[in-house]
Design a protein around this motif. Sequence first.
Motif, PDB file in Angstrom:
ATOM      1  N   VAL A  30       0.815  -1.214   0.000  1.00 51.65           N
ATOM      2  CA  VAL A  30       0.000   0.000   0.000  1.00 51.65           C
ATOM      3  C   VAL A  30       0.851   1.266   0.000  1.00 51.65           C
ATOM      4  N   LEU A  31       2.157   1.117   0.230  1.00 54.11           N
ATOM      5  CA  LEU A  31       3.024   2.310   0.263  1.00 54.11           C
ATOM      6  C   LEU A  31       4.406   1.950  -0.260  1.00 54.11           C
ATOM      7  N   ASN A  32       4.924   2.789  -1.129  1.00 49.16           N
ATOM      8  CA  ASN A  32       6.284   2.629  -1.663  1.00 49.16           C
ATOM      9  C   ASN A  32       6.861   4.032  -1.827  1.00 49.16           C
ATOM     10  N   GLU A  33       7.678   4.441  -0.873  1.00 56.91           N
ATOM     11  CA  GLU A  33       8.207   5.804  -0.856  1.00 56.91           C
ATOM     12  C   GLU A  33       9.714   5.784  -0.590  1.00 56.91           C
ATOM     13  N   PRO A  34      10.452   6.771  -1.118  1.00 49.99           N
ATOM     14  CA  PRO A  34      11.867   6.882  -0.767  1.00 49.99           C
ATOM     15  C   PRO A  34      12.049   7.054   0.740  1.00 49.99           C
ATOM     16  N   SER A  35      13.110   6.466   1.279  1.00 48.01           N
ATOM     17  CA  SER A  35      13.386   6.558   2.725  1.00 48.01           C
ATOM     18  C   SER A  35      14.082   7.885   3.037  1.00 48.01           C
ATOM     19  N   ILE A  36      13.334   8.966   2.873  1.00 41.70           N
ATOM     20  CA  ILE A  36      13.863  10.314   3.084  1.00 41.70           C
ATOM     21  C   ILE A  36      12.821  11.125   3.852  1.00 41.70           C
ATOM     22  N   VAL A  37      13.273  11.917   4.817  1.00 35.90           N
ATOM     23  CA  VAL A  37      12.372  12.799   5.553  1.00 35.90           C
ATOM     24  C   VAL A  37      12.960  14.207   5.594  1.00 35.90           C
ATOM     25  N   ALA A  38      12.066  15.191   5.611  1.00 33.86           N
ATOM     26  CA  ALA A  38      12.480  16.592   5.739  1.00 33.86           C
ATOM     27  C   ALA A  38      11.922  17.127   7.053  1.00 33.86           C
ATOM     28  N   PHE A  39      12.791  17.751   7.863  1.00 30.50           N
ATOM     29  CA  PHE A  39      12.413  18.280   9.167  1.00 30.50           C
ATOM     30  C   PHE A  39      12.491  19.811   9.170  1.00 30.50           C
ATOM     31  N   ASP A  40      11.642  20.414   9.972  1.00 29.93           N
ATOM     32  CA  ASP A  40      11.803  21.825  10.321  1.00 29.93           C
ATOM     33  C   ASP A  40      12.836  21.859  11.457  1.00 29.93           C
ATOM     34  N   ARG A  41      13.943  22.560  11.241  1.00 32.97           N
ATOM     35  CA  ARG A  41      15.029  22.544  12.223  1.00 32.97           C
ATOM     36  C   ARG A  41      14.621  23.138  13.569  1.00 32.97           C
ATOM     37  N   SER A  42      13.702  24.082  13.576  1.00 32.21           N
ATOM     38  CA  SER A  42      13.325  24.738  14.831  1.00 32.21           C
ATOM     39  C   SER A  42      12.337  23.902  15.635  1.00 32.21           C
ATOM     40  N   THR A  43      11.355  23.302  14.967  1.00 31.21           N
ATOM     41  CA  THR A  43      10.336  22.523  15.684  1.00 31.21           C
ATOM     42  C   THR A  43      10.660  21.029  15.749  1.00 31.21           C
ATOM     43  N   LYS A  44      11.608  20.561  14.926  1.00 28.50           N
ATOM     44  CA  LYS A  44      12.001  19.153  14.853  1.00 28.50           C
ATOM     45  C   LYS A  44      10.873  18.265  14.333  1.00 28.50           C
ATOM     46  N   ASN A  51       8.634  10.939  -1.500  1.00 26.83           N
ATOM     47  CA  ASN A  51       8.871  11.659  -2.754  1.00 26.83           C
ATOM     48  C   ASN A  51       8.894  13.170  -2.567  1.00 26.83           C
ATOM     49  N   LYS A  52       8.045  13.679  -1.686  1.00 26.57           N
ATOM     50  CA  LYS A  52       8.022  15.133  -1.452  1.00 26.57           C
ATOM     51  C   LYS A  52       9.326  15.598  -0.824  1.00 26.57           C
ATOM     52  N   ALA A  53       9.859  14.804   0.113  1.00 27.45           N
ATOM     53  CA  ALA A  53      11.142  15.148   0.729  1.00 27.45           C
ATOM     54  C   ALA A  53      12.278  15.000  -0.270  1.00 27.45           C
ATOM     55  N   LYS A  54      12.174  14.008  -1.160  1.00 30.29           N
ATOM     56  CA  LYS A  54      13.215  13.795  -2.175  1.00 30.29           C
ATOM     57  C   LYS A  54      13.309  14.983  -3.118  1.00 30.29           C
ATOM     58  N   GLU A  55      12.159  15.593  -3.410  1.00 34.76           N
ATOM     59  CA  GLU A  55      12.167  16.777  -4.271  1.00 34.76           C
ATOM     60  C   GLU A  55      12.915  17.943  -3.617  1.00 34.76           C
ATOM     61  N   MET A  56      12.948  17.952  -2.280  1.00 37.89           N
ATOM     62  CA  MET A  56      13.659  19.014  -1.556  1.00 37.89           C
ATOM     63  C   MET A  56      15.154  18.754  -1.453  1.00 37.89           C
ATOM     64  N   GLN A  57      15.558  17.489  -1.642  1.00 42.53           N
ATOM     65  CA  GLN A  57      16.955  17.111  -1.435  1.00 42.53           C
ATOM     66  C   GLN A  57      17.886  17.927  -2.340  1.00 42.53           C
ATOM     67  N   GLY A  58      18.874  18.555  -1.714  1.00 39.85           N
ATOM     68  CA  GLY A  58      19.816  19.376  -2.454  1.00 39.85           C
ATOM     69  C   GLY A  58      19.324  20.775  -2.748  1.00 39.85           C
ATOM     70  N   ILE A  64      15.440  24.055   6.942  1.00 43.82           N
ATOM     71  CA  ILE A  64      14.959  22.711   6.613  1.00 43.82           C
ATOM     72  C   ILE A  64      16.140  21.742   6.570  1.00 43.82           C
ATOM     73  N   LYS A  65      15.948  20.587   7.178  1.00 46.22           N
ATOM     74  CA  LYS A  65      16.958  19.531   7.143  1.00 46.22           C
ATOM     75  C   LYS A  65      16.361  18.303   6.454  1.00 46.22           C
ATOM     76  N   VAL A  66      16.976  17.893   5.347  1.00 51.06           N
ATOM     77  CA  VAL A  66      16.546  16.691   4.637  1.00 51.06           C
ATOM     78  C   VAL A  66      17.543  15.581   4.965  1.00 51.06           C
ATOM     79  N   THR A  67      17.038  14.465   5.449  1.00 46.43           N
ATOM     80  CA  THR A  67      17.934  13.394   5.888  1.00 46.43           C
ATOM     81  C   THR A  67      17.412  12.033   5.465  1.00 46.43           C
ATOM     82  N   ARG A  68      18.348  11.094   5.330  1.00 44.47           N
ATOM     83  CA  ARG A  68      18.012   9.692   5.058  1.00 44.47           C
ATOM     84  C   ARG A  68      18.326   8.903   6.330  1.00 44.47           C
ATOM     85  N   PRO A  69      17.300   8.426   7.031  1.00 46.29           N
ATOM     86  CA  PRO A  69      17.533   7.724   8.305  1.00 46.29           C
ATOM     87  C   PRO A  69      18.295   6.419   8.154  1.00 46.29           C
TER      88      PRO A  69
END
Length: 342
Positions: A30-44, A51-58, A64-69
Amino acid sequence: MGIIDFFSTDIAIDLGTANTLIYVKGKGIVLNEPSIVAFDRSTKRIIALGNKAKEMQGREHKEIKVTRPMRDGVIADFNAAEQMIREMIRLTNTRNKYFASSLRMVVSIPSGSTEVELRAVRDSSEHAGGRDVYMIYEPMAAAIGIGLDVIAPEGNMVVDIGGGTTEIAVIALGGIVSNESIRIAGDGFTADIQAYMRHQHNIKVGDRTAEDIKINVGAALPDIDNPPPDYQVRGPNMMTALPIEVPVSYQEIAHCLDKSLTKVESAILSVLEQTPPELYADIVEKGIYLTGGGALLRGLAKRLTDKISIPFNMAEDPLHAVARGTGIVLKNLDKYSKLLIR
């Protein structure tokens, strides 16, 4: 059925370095997504996932912090992994809207995982809502996912090339007889391409562009049938910072991936050396099965067949083999109970 089972939800998770897939009992994947998350650095807090976080990568700014756990097949950032799993489960809409259902999970893990890495996966899964958390080794799940009878008294060999690790295993009688897990896989191929573009073309490319190069012109041999057209790469000249555009051919990529693929070949030969003669004979007769996203590299099966003199069979839909296998185990927990790690 007990009252606890009535309010429980069974899910299987292929927690991959590149992608995370979730299988829900009765619904399939039911779900197939890249293992990437984007965080707000102030609120964590997570502001984008998959896919939405992957578009932010780079492209992120300082807030904003984009990371691969996940790195090399294991959890590198415990907090990010926990939040990612929790949010992905929420996106599957598997929770009962009136009652807080508990989750029974089966999670796939690399066969070379240490006790510390196993604990990290279990703890992240439990913190994300798992009541009963089981784990299964990825090559075993891949074998089940492509339809092999892993419980039969015969040898099967699987090479699962994922994002962070290449898992090589000989399986018989419901167990792994010989195996090797090496941290050379899709991410390593991407890094090889980045280094090649810097040294050969003097152009700096990011992870996403290197990934696009791999998908469009990635190859394991410099001579393949139906070769893809050259791929145009744009980026800054490392000397002048001026924009340049260069065509990249599949022959170039085959050359730059050669060292990494040679290490994969050596690992396969190492596992074959450890294999008992009777199982070795089964493998020669049936061939070796290729799964994972790395198996899609053009000409890889032919290269390995020519090198090792055993047929390599490309699995049908290799990207989803581990997720399918983990889902099959989830549906048949009693049958496959001895394959699970608790």
